[in-house]
Design a protein around this motif. Structure first.
Motif, PDB file in Angstrom:
ATOM      1  N   TRP A 470      -4.243  37.553  48.866  1.00 22.35           N
ATOM      2  CA  TRP A 470      -5.531  37.363  48.191  1.00 22.35           C
ATOM      3  C   TRP A 470      -5.290  36.600  46.888  1.00 22.35           C
ATOM      4  O   TRP A 470      -4.391  36.950  46.112  1.00 22.35           O
ATOM      5  N   VAL A 471      -6.071  35.539  46.696  1.00 27.15           N
ATOM      6  CA  VAL A 471      -5.822  34.596  45.591  1.00 27.15           C
ATOM      7  C   VAL A 471      -6.579  35.058  44.353  1.00 27.15           C
ATOM      8  O   VAL A 471      -7.768  35.367  44.403  1.00 27.15           O
ATOM      9  N   LYS A 490      -5.235  23.475  53.819  1.00 27.15           N
ATOM     10  CA  LYS A 490      -5.006  23.830  55.214  1.00 27.15           C
ATOM     11  C   LYS A 490      -4.737  25.328  55.413  1.00 27.15           C
ATOM     12  O   LYS A 490      -4.945  25.880  56.487  1.00 27.15           O
ATOM     13  N   PHE A 491      -4.231  25.967  54.369  1.00 28.57           N
ATOM     14  CA  PHE A 491      -3.821  27.372  54.487  1.00 28.57           C
ATOM     15  C   PHE A 491      -4.805  28.336  53.825  1.00 28.57           C
ATOM     16  O   PHE A 491      -4.515  29.497  53.664  1.00 28.57           O
ATOM     17  N   LEU A 492      -5.940  27.791  53.387  1.00 30.62           N
ATOM     18  CA  LEU A 492      -6.879  28.668  52.682  1.00 30.62           C
ATOM     19  C   LEU A 492      -8.019  29.110  53.589  1.00 30.62           C
ATOM     20  O   LEU A 492      -8.483  28.351  54.442  1.00 30.62           O
ATOM     21  N   ALA A 493      -8.429  30.357  53.374  1.00 28.40           N
ATOM     22  CA  ALA A 493      -9.516  30.909  54.185  1.00 28.40           C
ATOM     23  C   ALA A 493     -10.305  31.880  53.334  1.00 28.40           C
ATOM     24  O   ALA A 493      -9.866  32.262  52.244  1.00 28.40           O
ATOM     25  N   VAL A 501      -8.337  33.594  50.404  1.00 31.67           N
ATOM     26  CA  VAL A 501      -7.055  34.102  50.903  1.00 31.67           C
ATOM     27  C   VAL A 501      -6.143  32.930  51.228  1.00 31.67           C
ATOM     28  O   VAL A 501      -6.580  31.922  51.784  1.00 31.67           O
ATOM     29  N   PHE A 502      -4.876  33.080  50.854  1.00 30.01           N
ATOM     30  CA  PHE A 502      -3.868  32.079  51.179  1.00 30.01           C
ATOM     31  C   PHE A 502      -3.055  32.598  52.358  1.00 30.01           C
ATOM     32  O   PHE A 502      -2.456  33.678  52.280  1.00 30.01           O
ATOM     33  N   LEU A 503      -3.070  31.844  53.464  1.00 29.15           N
ATOM     34  CA  LEU A 503      -2.322  32.282  54.645  1.00 29.15           C
ATOM     35  C   LEU A 503      -0.969  31.558  54.653  1.00 29.15           C
ATOM     36  O   LEU A 503      -0.866  30.430  55.149  1.00 29.15           O
ATOM     37  N   ALA A 504       0.012  32.205  54.070  1.00 30.14           N
ATOM     38  CA  ALA A 504       1.331  31.554  53.929  1.00 30.14           C
ATOM     39  C   ALA A 504       2.006  31.477  55.293  1.00 30.14           C
ATOM     40  O   ALA A 504       1.985  32.446  56.050  1.00 30.14           O
TER      41      ALA A 504
END
Ligand code: G4P
Length: 529
Positions: A470-471, A490-493, A501-504
């Motif tokens: 969570w950002v 591309k990695f954010l949702a 949210v950052f999907l690493a």
């Protein structure tokens, strides 16, 4: 009985353990003491057996059982005891974490031979962080296991606890003779007969008395005296206040299967375990003895009958009295709701109840109004904290496999996420939906339930994520955050609440991101200060 007395006699707790340590057996023995059931074997086993992990029909069947065992209530010595069920299976760990937001204390069961296991570690860590009072029960003393002192060391080191034994085994396995109850200063001799509830209890204020030899023999008496010297020398004396603050954990030994050491545990538990006191909401601290009702939803269970999309929302009463047919404010919807048939739980049965008190759980029939974390009040705006989402371990795109049924699919996904079955992330870049779960098992459950309850079909596709974070930018207007959003698009949702949210995609990329954007804080849970 007045309102305050009702609060003071309630003990709402959960039993946590690694699967197979003996949680179900202990629960059953506690119910036997309460007279809530008459014979062993009456509590259906709610655990999802290892062999069944890929069999979702079995999961569905067990889901039905777990409604019945979600809350087991009974009376014992005029105390109202509510046991909240916590699934031990790791794929349902998040369910357990959420249930822990509704307990006032826990009992941790550890297998004497296996010692501290993985699932115990995770669950105890959550309890430790929240300072939940814990009592440890070391089970299966009728079997050969680890040395008691080694085990106590292990519990301290691996679980980060400060322990003080309140009972101590005399021998173990084949040589198991009984338990010295340090708390009550008596010896309970083991008869090895599970039908006999309590064997001979011999009062022993002073274990130096030569009578000890008559009861347990010369060798065992000497060992016990040596052990007790060590116990008093090494471990802090029991201090109820410290236990209530989560700073000291009493330990009991016994055998749930043989009903040995369980009564000692229960008698001490009702004396020292906390009754509901207060809970922190975002707005303020709410005391249990306040007159106005407040409570929150910590679990939602779908009905087994696919024709009625009816669910049961489990509400923990925090303050005030819950009354049937009285209108309460559903804070998130800003809407008043009345409940004509709230359920209370007694042993394995549900029954309609007119009044419930702090510490109690009521089950409310719901057709889609509730989601986990929702608050009910008499009008005040309150939001209870402490029901965070944790980073899932698995991630997959979800695709619609039947274009005619997209409405049904969306509704199904929405409701299943409200129940907390899994988490939904909507990608910022293209709006595609990604489902995150704690265990791979949930994908089968979701697919099956979408089809059977909502008439929708889905397929999954691999999504390369490692963790969801969570950002939390220090300053959403600074250049660093803007660059983070641009580079990592591309990695954010967004999660279901609209949080970023950052999907690493790997541990490495997570570390690099943290180094490169130090003012953009990344959290592994959705709730942070
Ligand atoms: P869980 O809910 O924590 O997963 O554990 P559960 O109570 O189901 O216990 C797991 C196994 O351990 C069960 O055996 C149970 O009988 C056994 N057990 C529990 N307490 C004791 C104890 O004090 N001593 C001994 N020796 N065994 C104990 P199972 O064979 O897996 O299941 P079942 O066929 O007996 O149901």
């Amino acid at each position: 009985m007045n309102f305050l007395e009702e609060i003071e006699r309630r003990r709402t707790f959960g039993i946590i353990s690694h699967p197979d340590a003996g949680k179900t057996t202990l629960t059953e023995k506690l119910l036997l003491f309460g007279g809530a059931i008459q014979e062993a074997g009456a509590v259906k086993n709610n655990k999802i057996k290892k062999a069944a992990t890929s069999d979702f029909m079995e999961i569905e069947r067990q889901r039905g059982i777990s409604v019945a065992t979600s809350v087991l209530a009974f009376m014992y010595k005029d105390k109202k005891i509510n046991i909240l069920d916590t699934p031990g299976h790791k794929d349902f760990a998040e369910d357990t974490f959420r249930t822990l937001t509704a307990v006032d204390s826990v009992i941790v069961v550890i297998d004497v031979a296996k010692g501290v296991e993985e699932q115990t570690k995770k669950l105890v860590e959550v309890c430790r962080m929240r300072k939940i009072p814990m009592i440890v029960f070391i089970n299966k003393l009728d079997r050969e296991g680890k040395d008691a002192f080694d085990l106590l060391d292990e519990v301290e080191q691996e679980l980060g606890l400060t322990v003080t034994p309140l009972s101590f085994p005399i021998g173990m396995g084949y040589d198991f003779k009984g338990i010295y109850n340090i708390y009550e200063k008596n010896i309970n001799l083991f008869s090895g007969d599970s039908k006999k509830n309590i064997s001979d209890i011999i009062g022993f204020d002073d274990i130096t008395s030569p009578e000890l030899e008559d009861h347990i023999g010369v060798e065992a008496a000497e060992t016990l005296r040596d052990n007790m010297e060590l116990v008093t020398g090494v471990y802090p004396a029991f201090d109820k206040q410290k236990y209530l603050e989560g700073a000291l954990q009493p330990v009991f030994f016994g055998s749930a299967l043989n009903n040995f050491g369980v009564k000692e545990l229960l008698d001490c538990f009702i004396e020292i375990a906390p009754h509901p006191e207060s809970k922190i909401a975002e707005e303020r601290l709410v005391k249990a003895n306040e007159n106005e009702l407040s409570g929150f939803v910590f679990k939602i269970h779908a009905n087994m009958d696919p024709k009625h999309r009816d669910r049961l929302a489990f509400v923990k009463i925090v303050s005030g009295t819950f009354e049937r047919n009285k209108p309460y404010l559903h804070v998130r919807h800003n809407k008043k709701l009345k409940f004509s048939s709230p359920n209370a739980f007694f042993a394995e049965k549900k029954q309609i109840v007119d009044k419930s008190y702090p510490g109690d759980i009521v089950g409310l029939h719901d057709t889609g109004n509730f989601k986990i974390g929702d608050t009910l009040t008499e009008g005040e705006i309150l939001h209870y904290k402490g029901i965070p989402n944790f980073s899932p371990e698995h991630f997959r795109y979800i695709n619609n496999a039947d274009p005619m049924k997209s409405k049904q699919l969306n509704k199904g996904i929405d409701q299943l996420m409200d129940e907390g079955v899994a988490q939904l992330f909507t990608l910022e870049l293209n709006g595609r939906k990604v489902i995150g779960t704690v265990g791979a098992l949930q994908y089968e459950v979701i697919q099956y339930r979408l089809e059977h309850e909502y008439g929708a079909k889905c397929t999954y596709e691999h999504f390369p994520a490692h963790k969801a974070c969570w950002v939390d930018p220090e300053d959403p207007n600074n250049d660093e955050f803007k660059e983070f959003v641009r580079v990592k698009q591309k990695f954010l949702a967004k999660d279901k609440r609209g949080q970023l949210v950052f999907l690493a995609d790997s541990q490495f990329s997570l570390q690099m991101t943290q180094q490169k954007y130090p003012t953009v804080k990344l959290h592994f849970t959705s709730e942070f200060e």
